[in-house]
Design an enzyme around this catalytic site. Structure first.
Site, PDB file in Angstrom:
ATOM      1  N   SER A   1       6.876  65.857  12.418  1.00 20.87           N
ATOM      2  CA  SER A   1       6.331  67.180  13.136  1.00 20.87           C
ATOM      3  C   SER A   1       6.242  66.650  14.642  1.00 20.87           C
ATOM      4  O   SER A   1       6.528  65.370  14.997  1.00 20.87           O
ATOM      5  CB  SER A   1       4.777  67.292  12.854  1.00 20.87           C
TER       6      SER A   1
ATOM      7  N   CYS B   1      15.002  69.759   7.247  1.00 18.81           N
ATOM      8  CA  CYS B   1      15.120  70.049   8.823  1.00 18.81           C
ATOM      9  C   CYS B   1      16.500  71.147   9.021  1.00 18.81           C
ATOM     10  O   CYS B   1      16.251  71.761  10.032  1.00 18.81           O
ATOM     11  CB  CYS B   1      15.771  68.755   9.332  1.00 18.81           C
TER      12      CYS B   1
ATOM     13  N   GLU C   1       8.124  75.965  14.288  1.00 12.53           N
ATOM     14  CA  GLU C   1       8.878  75.455  13.008  1.00 12.53           C
ATOM     15  C   GLU C   1       7.575  75.845  11.813  1.00 12.53           C
ATOM     16  O   GLU C   1       6.715  75.217  11.905  1.00 12.53           O
ATOM     17  CB  GLU C   1       9.213  74.233  12.834  1.00 12.53           C
TER      18      GLU C   1
END
Length: 235
Positions: free
Chosen positions: A35, A90, A192
């Protein structure tokens, strides 16, 4: 693997272990994937101790689809790249950007059909397309993001909340979730979402799709599906 003792070590732990690594004078470099908040902390603390730090944080991956593209192939690619590993990787494609309303309407139905066919189960089920998210905190964060997108006006096409996997009722499972008509002022675009929640945006032109991709705070990967060399070159 045959390495000598001490070459490769695995240490399990939380912040206390991380701080020990960041402060230890015998460790010259640190790399991190995770993060943004934790990545910034590791970068700042690690460099304070004169270490080299490679810190890779939040990512948002955009997939642009032109009207001339093979929409069947594009839909299959989006679902596979978007939901594999419960979207907790990712390079998971986050946002689908079909160019033009007709393209969006056609692609939406293909993606919805393929997403509904995904099977969720434990890691040792060979028929499962993906499994649980990594922790109860992660599951709650994803559920909060779904709730928030509904409040912000996203069209919830497929709702994965409340999924129970037989024999694993207490597992941290979330069913595949799809939104349409997500806009740039929504959390679903800005941040995200580290879980199986993907979204469709509706740019009218290729330039608008490129602008949406470039305007995001997070960049990782982007891709275009088209048969047109001019569009590919422009992208």
């Amino acid at each position: 693997a045959g390495l000598p003792d001490g070459v490769f070590n695995v240490v399990q732990g939380d912040k206390e272990i991380v701080d020990g690594i960041l402060e230890h004078p015998g460790i010259a470099g640190v790399s991190f994937v995770g993060s943004t908040a934790v990545g910034e902390y590791i970068y700042q603390k690690g460099t304070t101790h004169n270490k080299r730090v490679a810190s890779f944080t939040g990512g948002k991956n955009h997939m642009v689809v032109m009207p001339d593209a093979d929409l069947e192939a594009a839909a299959s690619a989006f679902v596979a790249a978007g939901f594999g590993s419960a979207s907790q990787r990712c390079m998971a494609v986050s946002l689908l950007l079909p160019v033009g309303q007709a393209t969006a309407d056609r692609l939406r139905e293909l993606v919805l059909q393929k997403t509904k066919a995904l099977k969720i189960g434990p890691y040792n089920d060979p028929k499962a397309d993906y499994g649980a998210v990594v922790s109860v905190q992660s599951k709650q964060a994803v559920l909060n993001a779904i709730d928030n997108c509904v409040k912000e006006g996203g069209e919830l096409m497929l709702d994965g909340r409340g999924l129970k996997v037989s024999g694993h009722e207490n597992g941290y499972y979330i069913g595949p979730t799809l939104f349409d008509r997500v806009t740039t002022d929504m959390q679903m675009y800005k941040e995200e979402i580290f879980g199986p929640v993907r979204a469709i945006m509706r740019p009218v032109t290729l330039d608008e799709a490129i602008e949406i991709t470039n305007a995001n705070d997070y960049g990782n990967g982007s891709v275009i599906f088209t048969r047109d060399g001019k569009s590919a070159h422009r992208f």
